[in-house]
Design a protein around this motif. Sequence first.
Motif, mmCIF file in Angstrom:
data_model
loop_
_atom_site.group_PDB
_atom_site.id
_atom_site.type_symbol
_atom_site.label_atom_id
_atom_site.label_comp_id
_atom_site.label_asym_id
_atom_site.label_seq_id
_atom_site.Cartn_x
_atom_site.Cartn_y
_atom_site.Cartn_z
ATOM 1 N N ASP A 686 0.825 -1.198 0.000
ATOM 2 C CA ASP A 686 0.000 0.000 0.000
ATOM 3 C C ASP A 686 0.866 1.257 0.000
ATOM 4 O OD1 ASP A 686 -2.845 1.044 0.335
ATOM 5 O OD2 ASP A 686 -1.792 2.063 1.967
ATOM 6 N N ARG A 687 0.337 2.315 -0.674
ATOM 7 C CA ARG A 687 1.080 3.566 -0.828
ATOM 8 C C ARG A 687 1.432 4.210 0.508
ATOM 9 N NH1 ARG A 687 -0.827 6.623 -4.478
ATOM 10 N NH2 ARG A 687 -2.238 5.088 -5.434
ATOM 11 N N SER A 688 0.614 3.954 1.545
ATOM 12 C CA SER A 688 0.896 4.574 2.849
ATOM 13 C C SER A 688 2.216 4.076 3.419
ATOM 14 C CB SER A 688 -0.245 4.283 3.818
ATOM 15 O OG SER A 688 -0.399 2.878 4.006
ATOM 16 N N PHE A 689 2.542 2.802 3.193
ATOM 17 C CA PHE A 689 3.822 2.267 3.683
ATOM 18 C C PHE A 689 4.991 2.792 2.860
ATOM 19 C CE2 PHE A 689 0.841 -1.360 4.739
ATOM 20 C CZ PHE A 689 0.687 -0.963 6.057
ATOM 21 N N VAL A 690 4.747 2.970 1.546
ATOM 22 C CA VAL A 690 5.809 3.508 0.677
ATOM 23 C C VAL A 690 6.149 4.932 1.081
ATOM 24 C CG1 VAL A 690 6.391 4.151 -1.699
ATOM 25 C CG2 VAL A 690 5.212 1.993 -1.244
ATOM 26 N N GLN A 691 5.106 5.743 1.295
ATOM 27 C CA GLN A 691 5.362 7.129 1.700
ATOM 28 C C GLN A 691 6.003 7.196 3.074
ATOM 29 O OE1 GLN A 691 1.576 9.025 1.375
ATOM 30 N NE2 GLN A 691 1.552 9.014 -0.877
ATOM 31 N N GLY A 692 5.559 6.306 3.991
ATOM 32 C CA GLY A 692 6.171 6.282 5.320
ATOM 33 C C GLY A 692 7.627 5.889 5.256
ATOM 34 N N ALA A 693 7.948 4.929 4.395
ATOM 35 C CA ALA A 693 9.344 4.505 4.275
ATOM 36 C C ALA A 693 10.207 5.621 3.710
ATOM 37 C CB ALA A 693 9.413 3.257 3.390
ATOM 38 N N SER A 694 9.643 6.397 2.757
ATOM 39 C CA SER A 694 10.418 7.498 2.177
ATOM 40 C C SER A 694 10.666 8.599 3.198
ATOM 41 C CB SER A 694 9.691 8.054 0.953
ATOM 42 O OG SER A 694 8.464 8.655 1.341
ATOM 43 N N GLU A 695 9.839 8.645 4.223
ATOM 44 C CA GLU A 695 10.005 9.635 5.289
ATOM 45 C C GLU A 695 10.769 9.063 6.475
ATOM 46 O OE1 GLU A 695 6.052 10.757 6.168
ATOM 47 O OE2 GLU A 695 5.687 11.771 4.246
ATOM 48 N N ASP A 696 11.449 7.934 6.234
ATOM 49 C CA ASP A 696 12.288 7.274 7.238
ATOM 50 C C ASP A 696 11.491 6.814 8.455
ATOM 51 O OD1 ASP A 696 14.566 7.630 5.689
ATOM 52 O OD2 ASP A 696 14.925 9.644 6.528
ATOM 53 N N SER A 697 10.272 6.385 8.238
ATOM 54 C CA SER A 697 9.489 5.839 9.334
ATOM 55 C C SER A 697 9.960 4.416 9.603
ATOM 56 C CB SER A 697 7.999 5.841 8.966
ATOM 57 O OG SER A 697 7.262 5.097 9.897
ATOM 58 N N PRO A 698 10.448 4.142 10.817
ATOM 59 C CA PRO A 698 10.970 2.788 11.098
ATOM 60 C C PRO A 698 9.890 1.713 10.915
ATOM 61 C CG PRO A 698 11.593 4.337 12.812
ATOM 62 C CD PRO A 698 10.608 5.045 11.959
ATOM 63 N N GLU A 699 8.676 2.040 11.326
ATOM 64 C CA GLU A 699 7.600 1.051 11.218
ATOM 65 C C GLU A 699 7.307 0.714 9.759
ATOM 66 O OE1 GLU A 699 7.424 3.850 12.882
ATOM 67 O OE2 GLU A 699 7.262 3.284 15.006
ATOM 68 N N SER A 700 7.230 1.761 8.930
ATOM 69 C CA SER A 700 6.936 1.535 7.514
ATOM 70 C C SER A 700 8.061 0.771 6.843
ATOM 71 C CB SER A 700 6.697 2.865 6.796
ATOM 72 O OG SER A 700 5.568 3.526 7.327
ATOM 73 N N LEU A 701 9.299 1.119 7.144
ATOM 74 C CA LEU A 701 10.439 0.407 6.563
ATOM 75 C C LEU A 701 10.420 -1.064 6.959
ATOM 76 C CD1 LEU A 701 13.260 3.092 7.093
ATOM 77 C CD2 LEU A 701 12.467 2.185 4.886
ATOM 78 N N ALA A 702 10.094 -1.313 8.220
ATOM 79 C CA ALA A 702 10.081 -2.698 8.702
ATOM 80 C C ALA A 702 8.972 -3.487 8.018
ATOM 81 C CB ALA A 702 9.886 -2.718 10.216
ATOM 82 N N VAL A 704 7.615 -2.901 5.012
ATOM 83 C CA VAL A 704 7.954 -3.140 3.602
ATOM 84 C C VAL A 704 8.961 -4.270 3.498
ATOM 85 C CG1 VAL A 704 8.961 -2.155 1.520
ATOM 86 C CG2 VAL A 704 7.391 -0.791 2.906
ATOM 87 N N ARG A 705 10.000 -4.263 4.350
ATOM 88 C CA ARG A 705 11.009 -5.328 4.317
ATOM 89 C C ARG A 705 10.358 -6.691 4.615
ATOM 90 N NH1 ARG A 705 14.302 -1.409 7.266
ATOM 91 N NH2 ARG A 705 15.951 -0.627 5.872
ATOM 92 N N ALA A 706 9.464 -6.706 5.601
ATOM 93 C CA ALA A 706 8.828 -7.975 5.973
ATOM 94 C C ALA A 706 7.963 -8.504 4.835
ATOM 95 C CB ALA A 706 7.992 -7.771 7.223
ATOM 96 N N VAL A 707 7.244 -7.596 4.179
ATOM 97 C CA VAL A 707 6.372 -8.012 3.078
ATOM 98 C C VAL A 707 7.206 -8.554 1.934
ATOM 99 C CG1 VAL A 707 4.765 -7.199 1.323
ATOM 100 C CG2 VAL A 707 4.498 -6.461 3.688
ATOM 101 N N VAL A 708 8.298 -7.857 1.599
ATOM 102 C CA VAL A 708 9.160 -8.309 0.502
ATOM 103 C C VAL A 708 9.773 -9.657 0.825
ATOM 104 C CG1 VAL A 708 11.294 -7.814 -0.749
ATOM 105 C CG2 VAL A 708 9.641 -5.984 -0.348
#
Length: 766
Positions: A686-702, A704-708
Motif C-alpha cells: 500500500d502507498r501509505s507504507f511507501v510514503q512512510g518509508a520514504s520519510e524514514d518511518s521505522p515502522e513503515s520500513l520494517a 515493507v522489508r517484511a512483506v518483501v
Amino acid sequence: MEVIGLREPTEGTWARLRALQYADLQKFSRTRLAAHGIAGTMAAALYFGTLPPWLLALWLISIVAAVANVSRIDRQFADVDKRHMTQQEFRRQAFAVSLCALPWIASLLGATTFGTSSQHFGLWALAAMLIAGSAATTTYPPISVLVFDLIVGVSGAASFLISGDYPFAVASLAFVLTIVAASLNSARIFLSARIAEAGVAEKDEVVSLLLREFEEKESDWLWQVDKKRCLRSVSPRFAFALGKEPKEVEGELFVRLIGGSTFETGEVPRSLHDLADRLKRRESFSNLLVQVQIGEQRRWWELSGTPMLDQSGNYIGFRGVGSDVSEQRERDEKIAYLARYDTLTGLPNRLMLTEALAEAMRFSEQWRTRCAFLMIDLDRFKAVNDSLGHLIGDRLLAKVSERLNAVCTDNEKCGRLGGDEFAVVIRDASDQLSVSRIAETIIEELSKPYVVDNHTLFIGASVGSAIGPRDGQTVETLMRNADLALYRAKDDGGGAHCNYVPSLHATAEERRRLEYSLRQAIEKNELTLNYQPVVNAHTEKVVSFEALLRWSSEEHGFISPAKFIPLAEDTRLIVPIGKWVLYQACREAMRWDDDIKVAVNVSGEQLLEPNFTATVVQALAETGLAANRLEVEVTESVFLRDGKTANETLEEILALGCSVALDDFGTGYSSLGYLRDLRFSTIKVDRSFVQGASEDSPESLAIVRAVVAMAQSLEMSTTAEGVETAEQAALVRDLGCTKIQGYYFGRPMSAVEAHSLVVKRSQAAA
C-alpha cells in the motif's frame, strides 16, 4: 282456472295442495250413494205408472252404478295426503263424476216429452237437492261441483226452456250459478288456508331446527331475570356455565353472580358495568361482550337480551341468550398480539412502534414538548449468523432485546423493526442531553459480551436519532431522518450515536440521484477506463497496466471513484459495471505487446456471483486475450463476507492461467491467513507504507522489508504503489520490490495514450 285445477300456477306447483283437496272425498262416498239412491227412488216413485217399470229400474241401476264407480275412485285418494296427485287421477275422477250426471240429464230432458208439468217440477226439485248436496259435501275439489252441478243444472234450465217455462229456466240457471260461485269461493278459501298452514308448518320446522341447533351448542344458553335483576327459571345449561346447580343460583342477583370476586375487590370490569347499566335502563342489547368471573377463572360471555312486558305493558324483567366465547376471545387476543408484537423477542413490532411514535408526537404537539425516535442497528451481527447459524443468531437477538428493554424506562418504549434493527420511542425528550445519554447507554449495554450456547459473542450497536417535531412533522419523516442518522453512524465505523442534521437529507438525496445516473451510465457511454503503467523495478520497462474506472456524468460532471465505487458496491451495480470493465480492458490489452498484462480490480460482490468464472472465460474467448495476460486484483475485504466462496472463485481463476494480485496489503485484518489459504501471484504494498518509508518511518520500513521477504519466500512478486519521486523509486528498488507503480512512471492515462506508450516502448526496444 288454477283453483279449479285446470291450470298450474305461473310460479311453483300446487300438486301437493291439490292432493289435500281430494283427501276427504272418500269420507263422503256413502253419503253420496245414499243421496243419489234416495233421490233416484223418489224420482222413480214420481214417474211410477207413467213410465214402464223396467225403464225406471234400468234408470235406477245406472245411477247406482255411476255413484258406485265414483266411490271406488274416491277410495283411491285415501292416502293422497301423503303423496302428490297426478293429472291422470284428476281427469279420471272428473270423468266419473260426469257419468253420475248422465242419468239425471236424460231424465230432465226426457221430462219435457213424457209426464206432467208437476212431475217435471218434482224431478227438478230432486235434482236441485242433489246439486246443493253435492256443493255441500264436495266443496274442496271444485271440479266435481262444476262437472255435476253445471251439467245437471244447465240440463234442468234447458228442460224448462223446452217446455216453455222461461222464468223457471232463468231461476234454475241463477240457482246453479250461485251454487257454483259459492263452491269456487269455498275452494279458494280452503286453498288459502292450506297454503297458510303449509307456511306456518315450514316456519315451525325452521324454528324447531334452529332451536335444536341452538340446544346442541354447548356454549349457548337462555337466561332470564326479574325486575329486580335476580335470576329466574334457570336452565341446566346456564347453571352449568355458572359452574353451579340451577337451584343454587335461582333468585341470585345476576350481575353480582357473574362478577365473582371482582365485586369484593371493587375492580369490576367496564363491560360488567355496561351490562348493569343496560339492565337498569331496561334497554335491549345484542352481542354484548362481557368479562365474567366464574370461580377463579376469567371468562368472556356474549350476551343478548330484551325487556319483558306483561299483558298490561308493565316491565317484568329481562330475557335473553348467551354464549361462552372465551376461546374465540383468546384467539382474537393472540392474533392481536401477533399483529403488534415481535414473536422472537416479545418486543413491540414496527406497527406498534409507529403507533407509539404517533402518540408521542401528538403528546409533544399538545404540551409543546419534544419527542425522539432512535434507530438501532447491531454491528457485526451478520458475522454471527454466517458463522454460527441463524438459531444462535435468534437467541442472541432475544438477549439483545432483554438488555434493551432493561435500559428503557416508562418514558421510553423499545421494539424490533426487523432483522437486527431495533428502535426506541422517547415520549418526552425535552432534555436533548437525555437522548444522547440513552443512546450511549444502549451502545454500552449492547456492546458487552454475550454468552449463547457456550459461545462468547461480541457485537456492537450503532444509533441514529431524530427529534420531533424539529426533525420531522410526521411519523414517516421522523423515522426516515433517524434512519439517515443511523446510516451516517454506520458509515463512520459503527459503535457510535449520530444525531440527524439537515445535511444528511441532502446527502441522501444526492446519493439517490447519483444512483439513478449510475444505473444509466453504461447505456449513455459515460464510463471510461484509464490505464496506469506498472514497470519493472530494475529495467523500468512497462510490464502491465492497471485498468482504472472513471465516470464523467452528463448531469453531475466528473465523479471521483472514491464516491461512486462504494455506491456501486452497495447497490450491486458493481456486477454489471465490473463485467463491462473486464471486457473493455481485455479488448484494449489485445492492442498491446504480448508480454504486457492488464490488471482489473474485482469487487467482493462480483466474486460471490455464481457465474463470475464463466464471465472471465467468456471475456477471454470473445476478445482473444491469453489468460496469462489477465491479472485479477482483489483486496482483503472480499474475504470478509464469504471467504470460502471467494477462495473457490479465485482458485478457479488461477486454474485458468490468470494471475491474482492482493491489493492494499497490510491494511486489512488477517492478511497472513489469506496468503496461507490462497497462492497469490503478486502482493501490492500500500502507498501509505511507501510514503512512510520514504520519510524514514521505522515502522513503515520494517513492514515493507517484511512483506518483501515474505513474498520472496512464497515465490510471489511485489508491487510498490504510490511511487511519486525518483528517491522513492530507488528506495523501494533497494528494499527488494520487483515492480513499481506510481505517478513517477505515469499517471492514469486514456486508452489511446496507453497504446502510444506501448508503441514507443516497442520502438525503443527495436
